[in-house]
Design an enzyme around this catalytic site. Structure first.
Site, short mmCIF file in Angstrom:
data_model
loop_
_atom_site.label_atom_id
_atom_site.label_comp_id
_atom_site.label_asym_id
_atom_site.label_seq_id
_atom_site.Cartn_x
_atom_site.Cartn_y
_atom_site.Cartn_z
N GLY A 1 0.45 -1.44 0.14
CA GLY A 1 0.01 0.00 0.03
C GLY A 1 1.26 1.41 0.02
O GLY A 1 0.57 2.55 -0.80
N ASP A 2 1.69 1.39 1.11
CA ASP A 2 3.30 2.44 0.78
C ASP A 2 3.12 2.32 -0.78
O ASP A 2 3.92 3.95 -0.94
CB ASP A 2 3.67 1.77 1.71
CG ASP A 2 3.60 2.24 3.81
OD1 ASP A 2 2.26 2.36 3.43
OD2 ASP A 2 4.22 1.57 4.07
#
Length: 306
Positions: free
Chosen positions: A248-249
């Site tokens: 997600g990052d």
């Protein structure tokens, strides 16, 4: 300039053990120590796609030095606020099942908080600050709101990647991007989803509440992008899944890195999907080569127009 903020970073100590037996002596097959923290992950991926950033947050002790040296070796700029307490260590034990043991963050003093805010005050109009992850328990409730106020005063943009009240309270300040997954979005609005069609009204609700863009990640169903012009869905890239930590990052890094340059949310979304997928298919965060390999496979389809 893009700034990333990691308030509770860690060393992620990854240990692999075959046939783990509790209560007995076990010998690891291999181990790996990596800098951890959502903002730090964003900075590392930005570097891989040739975008500059400055990593901010709290670091302390020998563990903090380890992280600082790692980022320096990757030629990533940082202006961390030093703490008296050691940066935490998170253990990720991989055996037949995966077990995580997260360390306690250091106690942050009032002087250290003031120092962090002084560093943040150096940002300028048009800069982007990415606020990511959890906060140490010693920070006051609503600390993200204090940082957002500073960013607003400077007429800079911000991204917030967190959940619950911190996310809800940030929406009225018009974040450039929010990125809950489908489960976090359902929890945010006290509901459940059984289809993509059920997600769409709640993604729109994020925009109506103030977000400029929203990405909803859906694991095996790809991701949705919400913009003022419509809703878009990515395809799902197929490779063996190796790593869910940091995907997600990496998606945020891909999106913001390209959006800062092009102001094109669809192209930015394509890069976000490639970066997130590349990390999911890697032992550590994605390499530039893996991102480039996957980029040509990403397709974006418009589901609705507004």
């Amino acid at each position: 300039m893009i700034y990333t903020m990691t308030l509770n970073p860690s060393i992620d100590y990854i240990v692999r053990v075959t046939d783990l037996t509790l209560g007995a002596l076990n010998r690891m097959d291999e181990d790996l120590k990596l800098p951890g923290g959502k903002g730090i992950n964003v900075s590392r991926i930005l570097k891989r796609i040739d975008k500059q950033s400055v990593a901010l947050g709290f670091l302390g002790g020998f563990t903090g030095t380890y992280i600082s040296n790692w980022l320096s070796n990757e030629e990533i700029r940082s202006q961390f606020t030093q703490t008296n307490g050691d940066t935490r260590i998170n253990i990720k034990l991989k055996s037949d099942t995966e077990t995580e043991i997260n360390g306690l963050g250091p106690v942050i003093s009032e002087e250290e908080i003031a120092s962090l805010k002084a560093t943040l005050s150096e940002i300028k109009k048009g800069d982007i600050v990415i606020l990511s992850g959890s906060t140490p328990a010693s920070l006051p409730k609503g600390f993200y709101q204090e940082l957002i106020h500073q960013i607003d005063v400077k007429e800079a943009e911000f991204v917030i990647d967190t959940t619950g009240e911190d996310l809800l309270h940030a929406l009225c300040h018009h974040p450039l991007l929010v990125k809950p997954n489908n489960h976090e979005l359902a929890e945010l609005y006290h509901t459940k989803f059984s289809s993509i069609e059920e997600i769409i009204p709640y993604g729109r609700k994020l925009l109506e509440s103030g977000a400029q863009h929203a990405i909803i990640s859906m694991a095996g169903d790809g991701a949705l992008l919400f913009t003022p012009q419509g809703v878009y869905q990515s395809n799902v890239l197929k490779r063996p899944l190796k790593n869910s930590v940091g995907a997600g990052d990496s998606m945020i890094a891909g999106f913001i890195g390209i959006y800062e340059e092009t102001k094109n949310p669809i192209e930015a979304f394509k890069w976000g999907v490639a970066c997130g997928s590349a990390t999911a298919f890697s032992d550590d965060l994605a390499s530039k080569e893996r991102i480039d390999e996957l980029l040509s496979e990403v397709t974006i389809t418009q589901l609705q127009s507004f």
